[in-house]
Design a protein around this motif. Structure first.
Motif, PDB file in Angstrom:
ATOM      1  N   VAL A 175       0.843  -1.201   0.000  1.00 31.66           N
ATOM      2  CA  VAL A 175       0.000   0.000   0.000  1.00 31.66           C
ATOM      3  C   VAL A 175       0.878   1.251   0.000  1.00 31.66           C
ATOM      4  O   VAL A 175       0.615   2.205  -0.755  1.00 31.66           O
ATOM      5  N   ASP A 176       1.915   1.248   0.821  1.00 29.78           N
ATOM      6  CA  ASP A 176       2.820   2.401   0.875  1.00 29.78           C
ATOM      7  C   ASP A 176       3.500   2.642  -0.478  1.00 29.78           C
ATOM      8  O   ASP A 176       3.667   3.794  -0.901  1.00 29.78           O
ATOM      9  N   PHE A 177       3.899   1.549  -1.140  1.00 27.66           N
ATOM     10  CA  PHE A 177       4.531   1.685  -2.453  1.00 27.66           C
ATOM     11  C   PHE A 177       3.565   2.331  -3.445  1.00 27.66           C
ATOM     12  O   PHE A 177       3.936   3.249  -4.182  1.00 27.66           O
ATOM     13  N   CYS A 178       2.326   1.854  -3.456  1.00 26.58           N
ATOM     14  CA  CYS A 178       1.342   2.408  -4.389  1.00 26.58           C
ATOM     15  C   CYS A 178       1.009   3.858  -4.056  1.00 26.58           C
ATOM     16  O   CYS A 178       0.771   4.667  -4.964  1.00 26.58           O
ATOM     17  N   THR A 187      -4.181 -12.439  -2.541  1.00 26.91           N
ATOM     18  CA  THR A 187      -3.172 -11.533  -3.076  1.00 26.91           C
ATOM     19  C   THR A 187      -3.756 -10.675  -4.193  1.00 26.91           C
ATOM     20  O   THR A 187      -3.542  -9.456  -4.241  1.00 26.91           O
ATOM     21  N   TRP A 188      -4.515 -11.299  -5.087  1.00 28.24           N
ATOM     22  CA  TRP A 188      -5.179 -10.519  -6.138  1.00 28.24           C
ATOM     23  C   TRP A 188      -6.144  -9.519  -5.535  1.00 28.24           C
ATOM     24  O   TRP A 188      -6.273  -8.383  -6.026  1.00 28.24           O
ATOM     25  N   SER A 189      -6.858  -9.904  -4.481  1.00 24.93           N
ATOM     26  CA  SER A 189      -7.809  -8.991  -3.846  1.00 24.93           C
ATOM     27  C   SER A 189      -7.103  -7.760  -3.288  1.00 24.93           C
ATOM     28  O   SER A 189      -7.624  -6.638  -3.364  1.00 24.93           O
ATOM     29  N   VAL A 190      -5.922  -7.954  -2.724  1.00 22.61           N
ATOM     30  CA  VAL A 190      -5.131  -6.820  -2.240  1.00 22.61           C
ATOM     31  C   VAL A 190      -4.789  -5.891  -3.400  1.00 22.61           C
ATOM     32  O   VAL A 190      -4.915  -4.660  -3.297  1.00 22.61           O
ATOM     33  N   ILE A 191      -4.374  -6.473  -4.517  1.00 19.66           N
ATOM     34  CA  ILE A 191      -4.021  -5.659  -5.690  1.00 19.66           C
ATOM     35  C   ILE A 191      -5.243  -4.924  -6.218  1.00 19.66           C
ATOM     36  O   ILE A 191      -5.207  -3.711  -6.467  1.00 19.66           O
ATOM     37  N   TRP A 192      -6.352  -5.660  -6.416  1.00 23.40           N
ATOM     38  CA  TRP A 192      -7.569  -5.027  -6.945  1.00 23.40           C
ATOM     39  C   TRP A 192      -8.021  -3.883  -6.048  1.00 23.40           C
ATOM     40  O   TRP A 192      -8.333  -2.792  -6.533  1.00 23.40           O
ATOM     41  N   CYS A 193      -8.075  -4.135  -4.757  1.00 24.44           N
ATOM     42  CA  CYS A 193      -8.555  -3.109  -3.825  1.00 24.44           C
ATOM     43  C   CYS A 193      -7.612  -1.910  -3.784  1.00 24.44           C
ATOM     44  O   CYS A 193      -8.059  -0.754  -3.810  1.00 24.44           O
ATOM     45  N   THR A 194      -6.315  -2.167  -3.728  1.00 26.96           N
ATOM     46  CA  THR A 194      -5.356  -1.079  -3.613  1.00 26.96           C
ATOM     47  C   THR A 194      -5.343  -0.219  -4.873  1.00 26.96           C
ATOM     48  O   THR A 194      -5.350   1.016  -4.796  1.00 26.96           O
ATOM     49  N   HIS A 195      -5.347  -0.855  -6.026  1.00 24.34           N
ATOM     50  CA  HIS A 195      -5.375  -0.089  -7.267  1.00 24.34           C
ATOM     51  C   HIS A 195      -6.685   0.680  -7.407  1.00 24.34           C
ATOM     52  O   HIS A 195      -6.680   1.840  -7.834  1.00 24.34           O
ATOM     53  N   GLY A 196      -7.780   0.045  -7.060  1.00 27.69           N
ATOM     54  CA  GLY A 196      -9.070   0.716  -7.141  1.00 27.69           C
ATOM     55  C   GLY A 196      -9.149   1.919  -6.219  1.00 27.69           C
ATOM     56  O   GLY A 196      -9.644   2.986  -6.599  1.00 27.69           O
ATOM     57  N   PHE A 197      -8.660   1.754  -4.997  1.00 26.96           N
ATOM     58  CA  PHE A 197      -8.680   2.868  -4.052  1.00 26.96           C
ATOM     59  C   PHE A 197      -7.738   3.981  -4.512  1.00 26.96           C
ATOM     60  O   PHE A 197      -8.063   5.170  -4.412  1.00 26.96           O
ATOM     61  N   ALA A 198      -6.569   3.605  -5.032  1.00 22.84           N
ATOM     62  CA  ALA A 198      -5.606   4.610  -5.497  1.00 22.84           C
ATOM     63  C   ALA A 198      -6.196   5.470  -6.606  1.00 22.84           C
ATOM     64  O   ALA A 198      -5.955   6.681  -6.666  1.00 22.84           O
TER      65      ALA A 198
END
Length: 201
Positions: A90-93, A147-158
């Protein structure tokens, strides 16, 4: 302007435009104009638009891979370690919002004629995370989908953020919204991996 500084300047501009408009929505002239250069100079430093896009994605991948490798090296074999890994992502994104944006454009079939980037860049990183986290939690959880859910959620929120009563989208640059997102993502990961929340404290 040296050759290296010129190339980096063009890559910076191209990254911003590809992240904002997508590959298909960005022209070489737009990149040249935004960089304050002519098209011939852009071509001299980086080649054509396809070459430039590949260089942008390669540079983004190197940054993401370096951050992930460091985070995995620090991973402790417990719930707290897994949540720390999530936080590092999350910090990286949050620090590099252009990278989630580049990948989200690809999710929407941007640059569809360049088809091998996911296999080249995404799959090895996914496999590394699934392997390391799977070794901690065992076979009872679907580590790949978490892991995909973390990516989907983080990208969507970003990119999309959350709407509040003020009618604005609150994204990662909003500390309160980011804190709520992070807490919610922790709960999602703990539940998805069948981990005890108390063990993560």
């Amino acid at each position: 302007m040296t050759s290296d500084s010129g190339r980096e300047r063009i890559l910076d501009v191209a990254t911003r435009l590809f992240a904002e408009l997508g590959y298909d929505g960005t022209s070489t002239r737009q990149i040249a104009d935004a960089a304050g250069l002519n098209i011939a100079t852009v071509a001299y430093h980086t080649g054509g638009k396809r070459d430039l896009y590949l260089a942008v994605m390669e540079r983004a991948h190197r940054a993401e891979r370096a951050a992930l490798e460091t985070a995995l090296a620090d991973l402790t074999p417990d719930a707290a370690g897994i949540l720390a890994l999530v936080d590092r992502y999350v910090d990286f994104c949050a620090a590099h919002p252009e990278i989630p944006a580049l990948w989200m454009h690809r999710w929407l079939s941007d640059a569809s004629d360049i088809a091998d980037l996911e296999a080249r860049y995404v799959e090895p990183l996914m496999e590394a995370v699934v392997r390391e986290v799977g070794g901690i939690v065992g076979d009872d959880a679907d580590v790949e989908y978490v892991t995909w859910s973390v990516i989907w959620c983080t990208h969507g929120f970003a990119q999309g953020g959350v709407l509040r009563g003020d009618g604005r989208r609150h994204r990662m640059e909003d500390p309160a919204a980011l804190a709520r997102f992070r807490a919610n993502l922790h709960r999602l990961v703990l539940a998805g991996l069948n981990l005890d929340a108390r063990a993560a404290l």
